[in-house]
Design an enzyme around this catalytic site. Sequence first.
Site, PDB file in Angstrom:
ATOM      1  N   ARG A 186       0.876  -1.183   0.000  1.00 33.82           N
ATOM      2  CA  ARG A 186       0.000   0.000   0.000  1.00 33.82           C
ATOM      3  C   ARG A 186       0.902   1.218   0.000  1.00 33.82           C
ATOM      4  NH1 ARG A 186      -5.574   1.644   2.928  1.00 33.82           N
ATOM      5  NH2 ARG A 186      -6.228   0.160   1.341  1.00 33.82           N
ATOM      6  N   HIS A 226      -6.661   0.561  -7.229  1.00 37.42           N
ATOM      7  CA  HIS A 226      -7.008  -0.259  -6.061  1.00 37.42           C
ATOM      8  C   HIS A 226      -7.688  -1.514  -6.598  1.00 37.42           C
ATOM      9  CE1 HIS A 226      -7.637  -1.245  -2.019  1.00 37.42           C
ATOM     10  NE2 HIS A 226      -8.509  -0.343  -1.628  1.00 37.42           N
ATOM     11  N   GLN A 273      -9.958  -3.881  -4.467  1.00 34.94           N
ATOM     12  CA  GLN A 273     -11.244  -3.243  -4.172  1.00 34.94           C
ATOM     13  C   GLN A 273     -12.211  -3.448  -5.333  1.00 34.94           C
ATOM     14  OE1 GLN A 273     -12.131  -1.250  -1.254  1.00 34.94           O
ATOM     15  NE2 GLN A 273     -14.094  -1.749  -2.171  1.00 34.94           N
ATOM     16  N   ASP A 304     -16.807   7.495  -3.258  1.00 30.29           N
ATOM     17  CA  ASP A 304     -15.597   7.369  -2.427  1.00 30.29           C
ATOM     18  C   ASP A 304     -15.332   8.748  -1.821  1.00 30.29           C
ATOM     19  OD1 ASP A 304     -13.180   6.573  -1.292  1.00 30.29           O
ATOM     20  OD2 ASP A 304     -12.070   6.518  -3.179  1.00 30.29           O
ATOM     21  N   CYS A 313     -16.396   2.220  -1.051  1.00 24.30           N
ATOM     22  CA  CYS A 313     -15.270   1.339  -0.693  1.00 24.30           C
ATOM     23  C   CYS A 313     -14.945   1.437   0.793  1.00 24.30           C
ATOM     24  CB  CYS A 313     -14.057   1.685  -1.541  1.00 24.30           C
ATOM     25  SG  CYS A 313     -13.560   3.406  -1.393  1.00 24.30           S
ATOM     26  N   ARG A 355     -14.256  -8.268   0.333  1.00 28.23           N
ATOM     27  CA  ARG A 355     -12.819  -8.047   0.153  1.00 28.23           C
ATOM     28  C   ARG A 355     -12.066  -9.319   0.569  1.00 28.23           C
ATOM     29  NH1 ARG A 355     -10.525  -2.936   0.381  1.00 28.23           N
ATOM     30  NH2 ARG A 355      -8.626  -4.091  -0.091  1.00 28.23           N
TER      31      ARG A 355
HETATM   32  N1  NVA Z   1      -9.536   6.887  -2.620  1.00 25.88           N
HETATM   33  C1  NVA Z   1      -9.328   6.469  -1.253  1.00 25.88           C
HETATM   34  C2  NVA Z   1      -9.658   5.031  -1.111  1.00 25.88           C
HETATM   35  C3  NVA Z   1      -9.547   4.465   0.274  1.00 25.88           C
HETATM   36  C4  NVA Z   1      -9.818   3.014   0.337  1.00 25.88           C
HETATM   37  C5  NVA Z   1      -7.894   6.742  -0.855  1.00 25.88           C
HETATM   38  O1  NVA Z   1      -6.986   6.529  -1.670  1.00 25.88           O
HETATM   39  O2  NVA Z   1      -7.667   7.205   0.269  1.00 25.88           O
HETATM   40  N1   CP Z   2     -11.489   0.187   1.198  1.00 28.16           N
HETATM   41  C1   CP Z   2     -10.271   0.076   1.755  1.00 28.16           C
HETATM   42  O1   CP Z   2      -9.260  -0.241   1.104  1.00 28.16           O
HETATM   43  O2   CP Z   2     -10.269   0.310   3.086  1.00 28.16           O
HETATM   44  P1   CP Z   2      -8.969   0.522   4.010  1.00 28.16           P
HETATM   45  O3   CP Z   2      -8.305   1.779   3.548  1.00 28.16           O
HETATM   46  O4   CP Z   2      -9.507   0.609   5.400  1.00 28.16           O
HETATM   47  O5   CP Z   2      -8.060  -0.662   3.806  1.00 28.16           O
END
Ligand code: NVA
Ligand code: CP
Length: 306
Positions: free
Chosen positions: A101, A128, A131, A223, A263, A291
């Site tokens: 991540r 992602h 997701q 989102d 998400c 997930r």
């Molecule tokens: N677009 C958001 C998704 C979180 C799961 C982010 O990147 O923070």
């Molecule tokens: N949707 C998602 O990836 O959630 P987190 O950021 O909590 O892992």
Amino acid sequence: MKKDLLSIGDLALEEINAIFKLAEQLKKNKKRFAKTLSGKTLALIFQKPSNRTRVSFEVGMYQLGGNSLYLSPQEINLGVRETIGDVARTISRYVDGVVLRTFEHKNCLDMAQAATVPVINGLSDFSHPCQALADLFTIREKLKDLKKVTLAYVGDGNNVCNSLLFAAAKTGMNISVATPKGYAPAENVVKLSQAIAKETGSRIKITEDPFSAVDSAQVVYTDVWASMGQEEEINKRKIIFKDFQINAKLLAKAAENVLVMHCLPAHRGEEITDEVMESRNSIVFDQAENRMHVQKAILIKLLGKN
Ligand code: NVA
Ligand code: CP
């Protein structure tokens, strides 16, 4: 040869369908696959916070008989304490797979190139994929045929939006994206999705009008307005995105019994109202649950062979 999952583009349609099929079996029967990844270890290298991704990968790995190792931002300090290439080459000597991540998507590419074990993108600024796969699995569960579904994505043209575009194009689902001016998904993402969609019959619409996007849609998705790393922009974005909230008025334009997806994490009162989050249309927690089932299928496909 090892296989990575950095973007939906890494998967052929047959591979996506195989993941869905296996995820269905995994969801039905937890015990049957309890030793599939016995003796394997998955490293989670995370530069951003997480609830769903971390917990579902860790628990998923445990349920498959394997082990997981969470490495926080301070621990590895990717690219600062040592280069991404050196991290990848070292960790490949210890573990059987990596979930990364991170911020720049290039970090995923660099990690995958140097690692000798599969690398899974657990969210980058560009995409992602886990997701989007879980999202389509959820829609398929509820509405069966993806080709008969139109999903309206309303909000920021971000990583989640990009992956939904690719996933829709690949599977033949229709997608309408509504973002404020200047926040549309990147032109190359739209072009590539449109090129894939030509083959599969998926219809892609990009607009700045949320009402036009949700018109008759069976699924409405949103989102956060400011993604992780953009927190300081939230006040500015609250003004720019104010007409892009998923609320009762917007949903009145959608199909009857519309499914609402997010998400998560959700910022209630910003991109989605409390009322909609709690309504019977909302399937956000089924989505979150899936997930784990889908990622277990991904883990078996990527780590299970050798
Ligand atoms: N677009 C958001 C998704 C979180 C799961 C982010 O990147 O923070
Ligand atoms: N949707 C998602 O990836 O959630 P987190 O950021 O909590 O892992």
